[in-house]
Design an enzyme around this catalytic site. Sequence first.
Site, PDB file in Angstrom:
ATOM      1  N   ASN A  51      79.677  71.225  55.074  1.00 50.89           N
ATOM      2  CA  ASN A  51      78.823  70.772  53.971  1.00 50.89           C
ATOM      3  C   ASN A  51      79.613  69.921  52.984  1.00 50.89           C
ATOM      4  OD1 ASN A  51      76.607  72.111  54.980  1.00 50.89           O
ATOM      5  ND2 ASN A  51      76.620  73.753  53.461  1.00 50.89           N
ATOM      6  N   ARG A 378      64.590  63.940  63.855  1.00 51.10           N
ATOM      7  CA  ARG A 378      65.726  64.517  64.588  1.00 51.10           C
ATOM      8  C   ARG A 378      65.166  65.339  65.737  1.00 51.10           C
ATOM      9  NH1 ARG A 378      69.797  63.648  60.816  1.00 51.10           N
ATOM     10  NH2 ARG A 378      69.255  64.055  58.642  1.00 51.10           N
ATOM     11  N   ARG A 408      69.924  60.063  58.860  1.00 52.58           N
ATOM     12  CA  ARG A 408      71.362  60.085  58.592  1.00 52.58           C
ATOM     13  C   ARG A 408      72.135  60.923  59.608  1.00 52.58           C
ATOM     14  NH1 ARG A 408      71.947  61.783  53.003  1.00 52.58           N
ATOM     15  NH2 ARG A 408      71.502  59.620  52.457  1.00 52.58           N
ATOM     16  N   HIS A 438      59.773  60.242  57.376  1.00 56.18           N
ATOM     17  CA  HIS A 438      60.275  61.617  57.383  1.00 56.18           C
ATOM     18  C   HIS A 438      59.157  62.611  57.676  1.00 56.18           C
ATOM     19  CE1 HIS A 438      62.255  65.196  55.318  1.00 56.18           C
ATOM     20  NE2 HIS A 438      63.196  64.775  56.135  1.00 56.18           N
ATOM     21  N   TYR A 471      66.392  77.440  61.238  1.00 61.74           N
ATOM     22  CA  TYR A 471      65.808  76.966  59.984  1.00 61.74           C
ATOM     23  C   TYR A 471      64.458  77.654  59.781  1.00 61.74           C
ATOM     24  CZ  TYR A 471      68.946  72.823  59.851  1.00 61.74           C
ATOM     25  OH  TYR A 471      70.010  71.982  59.803  1.00 61.74           O
ATOM     26  N   ARG A 567      66.489  75.869  47.342  1.00 59.41           N
ATOM     27  CA  ARG A 567      67.685  76.279  48.088  1.00 59.41           C
ATOM     28  C   ARG A 567      68.950  75.585  47.604  1.00 59.41           C
ATOM     29  NH1 ARG A 567      67.730  73.621  53.337  1.00 59.41           N
ATOM     30  NH2 ARG A 567      69.294  72.251  52.439  1.00 59.41           N
TER      31      ARG A 567
END
EC number: 2.7.4.1
Length: 688
Positions: A51, A378, A408, A438, A471, A567
Amino acid sequence: MPETIDLHAPGLYLNRELSQLEFNFRVLAQAQDPAVPLLERLKYLCISCTNLDEFFEIRAATVRTAQQFGGPLPPDGIPPTQALELIHDKAASLVEEQYRYWNETLRPELNAAGIRILAHSSWNARQKKWLHKYFQDELLPVLSPLGLDPVHPFPRILNKSLNVVVVLEGKDAFGRSGGMAIVRAPRSLPRIIQLPPEVSGGQHDFVLLSAVLTAFVDDLFTGMKVKGAYQFRVTRNSELFVDEEEVENLASALKDELASRGFRPAVRLEIAEHCPKPIVAILLQNFGLTENAVYRINGPVNLNRVTQVYDLVNRPELKFRPFRQRPADLDEDSPFATLRQGDVLLHHPYQSFQSVLDLLQHAANDPDVLAIKQTLYRTGKDSKIIEHLITAARNGKDVTVVVELRARFDEEANIRLADQLQEAGVQVMYGVVGYKTHAKMMLIVRREGKKLQRYVHLGTGNYHAGTARVYTDIGLMTADPDIAADVHDIFHQLSGLAPKIKLRRLLQSPFTLHAALLKKIAREAELARAGKGGRIIAKMNALNEPSVIRALYEASQAGAKIDLIVRGACCLRPGVPGVSDNIRVRSVIGRFLEHSRVYWFGNGGKPEIFCSSADWMERNLMRRVETCFPILDPKLAERVFDEELANYLADNLNAWLLQEDGRYLRVSPPEGDMPYSAQGALLARLCG
């Protein structure tokens, strides 16, 4: 009359970059939690490292660009030069804590559990002999050390590559005096080496490639004396800059840009802590960096590579207990019949993403299905989604896919994906100039009797089977005619064949979502002023859009009660007297990455609940194509509220409360109360 508070005042906004670093401290806290299984703690530590890599590649790089080229100040009013100093101080503190925990706690605990990551100083004679042979056989043939002299200037160093700077004394075969050399670790070799049990005596003994390289680097410089060898790694700006309006072929332009990404301007230097200052100064000079970009490391500079140990060690007792994902209630033979009877909700990862794959596979092979439209941001390697879309095209269906080439770090994979789909006869679009697509949408058009029926899947997360296991996300399958018509219109809009459209049920960025959010927040403020109890609960990944924050401040001032579950980075400052007294912000960090976006508005006793692909961020609301969809079925709406909002507000194990000064304090169960984990409760409820 009370003094009016200026809601544009910089002091009312937290810095986005510093807030993002605070998130990584919370991830690191998971690694430090003794209640978390040992190998999971190792994984959390490595996640905090990766991260941080991405933070420097994107966020810190953006601030450095602003320092060089100027631009408007962020809402917090902190100029770039000052921001970079603050970033360095907080990031240095994070790095120090990461390595302190690694050296003093986690590594010894792994060792005690029979999982040893062996430092050079601990190798016995037998291990050293084996590792030396490994160096001679595997590393030496592919290493290309580069001595630094007028003929060999400082080399270009690839982004995040592992390198060793070597200080030499003596003369080489050509009579050249020693000085400095750079050795780059081979990218083709694994970064962590498992020692054979017969050599090491343990089943799970590992050595980092970086340790082997520095231990035997003198083999590369026969006849010269190695005075020192110091690992280093440079992080570079990884944002891609393509003027879409000036290029004829976006895919070709991105390929050219990707080729140079690894050598863009440097933003961070990680160096072994015992490296002499003159060597550090030389590196900084060559990378065009100043002292506030250097981080001295007490351990391997590529600590995130230790995450490979998690997969190499088969010790179930040191990992989270496996759980069984529940499928959706879809008829295997006729999923469309199920959807005609009512909507189906999916809550990942507790419910399986396989249900989405099954729906698409059925559509690909159903002779009555005429067309399939899909957005892809993705997907992951060897995606079944791609396989089913190709099957559909080969079965003669009209298949249209919007592939976002600018996702990205997935740009290269998505270019290959687009080529693969086009070769199979799929119509591929790259979205809209200046706006990343998106949104997560799938539309199936099926002939049923004399009419065409549409079926839709909408989601808060990507069409990626891998991330759907780790996720949290919400997916909705529906045959609702208004929602299906909206999705159809958005696909036409993306293809460039539709003007600005008026949607029936969906909200959409960049057109209606931002304005609708402001309107709904203002409505709750008016209800509060009228004594009708304005109420907002929203869950998202990040919050930084200034006008949304101001609207929330105004609603708080009016008396509306607001709970935000954010988050990651949050630029809203809660608890400011007279401004945000009625706003609470919490972050939940647990086994799964919280990724769903859910917005709930009390609406005077007639609540509305929406799920979305968009965070309340400037980029999502202004510069992306996003969808926000209502949950219309009352039972499903109640389920989303209970599972995604009320459940998380009750968490007293993995929740953190944002303080007025930007710090986060971990929530603990009140005395006498039972510990409660939102994710644990969902595992028990949905997977038990």
